[in-house]
Design a protein around this motif. Structure first.
Motif, PDB file in Angstrom:
ATOM      1  N   GLY A  22      39.573  49.948   3.643  1.00  0.00           N
ATOM      2  CA  GLY A  22      39.713  50.768   2.449  1.00  0.00           C
ATOM      3  C   GLY A  22      38.809  50.281   1.332  1.00  0.00           C
ATOM      4  O   GLY A  22      38.257  49.183   1.383  1.00  0.00           O
ATOM      5  N   THR A  23      38.671  51.106   0.321  1.00  0.00           N
ATOM      6  CA  THR A  23      37.894  50.768  -0.869  1.00  0.00           C
ATOM      7  C   THR A  23      38.564  51.418  -2.067  1.00  0.00           C
ATOM      8  O   THR A  23      38.901  52.596  -2.019  1.00  0.00           O
ATOM      9  N   ASN A  24      38.760  50.637  -3.116  1.00  0.00           N
ATOM     10  CA  ASN A  24      39.250  51.212  -4.370  1.00  0.00           C
ATOM     11  C   ASN A  24      38.055  51.774  -5.129  1.00  0.00           C
ATOM     12  O   ASN A  24      37.016  51.118  -5.250  1.00  0.00           O
ATOM     13  N   ASP A  25      38.199  52.966  -5.626  1.00  0.00           N
ATOM     14  CA  ASP A  25      37.122  53.669  -6.311  1.00  0.00           C
ATOM     15  C   ASP A  25      36.693  52.932  -7.581  1.00  0.00           C
ATOM     16  O   ASP A  25      37.535  52.481  -8.365  1.00  0.00           O
ATOM     17  N   ALA A  26      35.396  52.817  -7.778  1.00  0.00           N
ATOM     18  CA  ALA A  26      34.843  52.119  -8.944  1.00  0.00           C
ATOM     19  C   ALA A  26      35.267  52.792 -10.247  1.00  0.00           C
ATOM     20  O   ALA A  26      35.528  52.113 -11.241  1.00  0.00           O
ATOM     21  N   THR A  27      35.338  54.107 -10.249  1.00  0.00           N
ATOM     22  CA  THR A  27      35.770  54.834 -11.445  1.00  0.00           C
ATOM     23  C   THR A  27      37.198  54.453 -11.816  1.00  0.00           C
ATOM     24  O   THR A  27      37.511  54.263 -12.987  1.00  0.00           O
ATOM     25  N   LEU A  28      38.034  54.334 -10.821  1.00  0.00           N
ATOM     26  CA  LEU A  28      39.426  53.944 -11.038  1.00  0.00           C
ATOM     27  C   LEU A  28      39.513  52.534 -11.612  1.00  0.00           C
ATOM     28  O   LEU A  28      40.264  52.281 -12.558  1.00  0.00           O
ATOM     29  N   VAL A  29      38.722  51.620 -11.072  1.00  0.00           N
ATOM     30  CA  VAL A  29      38.717  50.237 -11.563  1.00  0.00           C
ATOM     31  C   VAL A  29      38.228  50.198 -13.012  1.00  0.00           C
ATOM     32  O   VAL A  29      38.837  49.551 -13.866  1.00  0.00           O
ATOM     33  N   ALA A  30      37.136  50.898 -13.296  1.00  0.00           N
ATOM     34  CA  ALA A  30      36.604  50.925 -14.669  1.00  0.00           C
ATOM     35  C   ALA A  30      37.625  51.503 -15.642  1.00  0.00           C
ATOM     36  O   ALA A  30      37.839  50.961 -16.732  1.00  0.00           O
ATOM     37  N   THR A  31      38.257  52.594 -15.262  1.00  0.00           N
ATOM     38  CA  THR A  31      39.251  53.230 -16.127  1.00  0.00           C
ATOM     39  C   THR A  31      40.439  52.304 -16.362  1.00  0.00           C
ATOM     40  O   THR A  31      40.941  52.205 -17.487  1.00  0.00           O
ATOM     41  N   ALA A  32      40.873  51.607 -15.328  1.00  0.00           N
ATOM     42  CA  ALA A  32      41.986  50.657 -15.468  1.00  0.00           C
ATOM     43  C   ALA A  32      41.640  49.522 -16.423  1.00  0.00           C
ATOM     44  O   ALA A  32      42.518  48.947 -17.067  1.00  0.00           O
ATOM     45  N   MET A  33      40.352  49.220 -16.550  1.00  0.00           N
ATOM     46  CA  MET A  33      39.891  48.173 -17.468  1.00  0.00           C
ATOM     47  C   MET A  33      39.611  48.718 -18.868  1.00  0.00           C
ATOM     48  O   MET A  33      39.096  48.018 -19.716  1.00  0.00           O
ATOM     49  N   ASN A  34      39.895  49.990 -19.059  1.00  0.00           N
ATOM     50  CA  ASN A  34      39.636  50.666 -20.334  1.00  0.00           C
ATOM     51  C   ASN A  34      38.136  50.722 -20.650  1.00  0.00           C
ATOM     52  O   ASN A  34      37.721  50.610 -21.799  1.00  0.00           O
ATOM     53  N   LEU A  35      37.336  50.890 -19.600  1.00  0.00           N
ATOM     54  CA  LEU A  35      35.887  51.051 -19.742  1.00  0.00           C
ATOM     55  C   LEU A  35      35.541  52.505 -19.414  1.00  0.00           C
ATOM     56  O   LEU A  35      36.229  53.150 -18.629  1.00  0.00           O
TER      57      LEU A  35
END
Length: 127
Positions: free
Chosen positions: A81-94
């Motif tokens: 699996g791979t967590n989406d980069a957009t999701l990671v960025a959004t979770a970091m408030n970026l």
């Protein structure tokens, strides 16, 4: 009743011995070293992947994204699996639109980058 209780105690002791032996095997130094090496390799590949996803040169914000992105990929890598980069960025408030590159695959540059990232993602799953 007393005999049944004795059977239950023996069954528990048997399960406990099996569990103890399994844990001793898993926690042997060669096994721990193998797991640590695989985790480091997966984190390293995911870090390269995370850096390639970013538009900007390495700065504190990009570095924090790369670290978080690589950590978010560790457990998904076990099950391909791979967590989406957009999701990671959004979770970091970026803001993903300013942090991440175009991965639409509609331009030669975007398509080439997407292929590199997919290769890294695939290789990460082998560790």
């Amino acid at each position: 009743s007393n005999e049944r209780r004795q059977q239950q105690v023996q069954q528990f002791q048997h399960i406990f011995r099996i569990t103890k032996m399994a844990m001793e095997r898993v926690l042997e130094p060669p096994t721990i070293h193998l797991l640590a090496t695989a985790a480091c390799a997966a984190l390293g590949v995911a870090a390269v992947e995370g850096y390639l996803l970013c538009q900007q040169q390495l700065d504190p914000q990009v570095a924090s994204f790369v670290v978080r992105y690589s950590m978010e990929q560790l457990f998904p890598s076990v099950v391909w699996g791979t967590n989406d980069a957009t999701l990671v960025a959004t979770a970091m408030n970026l803001d993903p639109s300013t942090l991440l590159r175009d991965l639409s695959g509609k331009t030669p540059e975007s398509a080439s980058l997407l292929l590199k990232i997919q290769l890294l993602q695939s290789s990460r799953h082998f560790w």
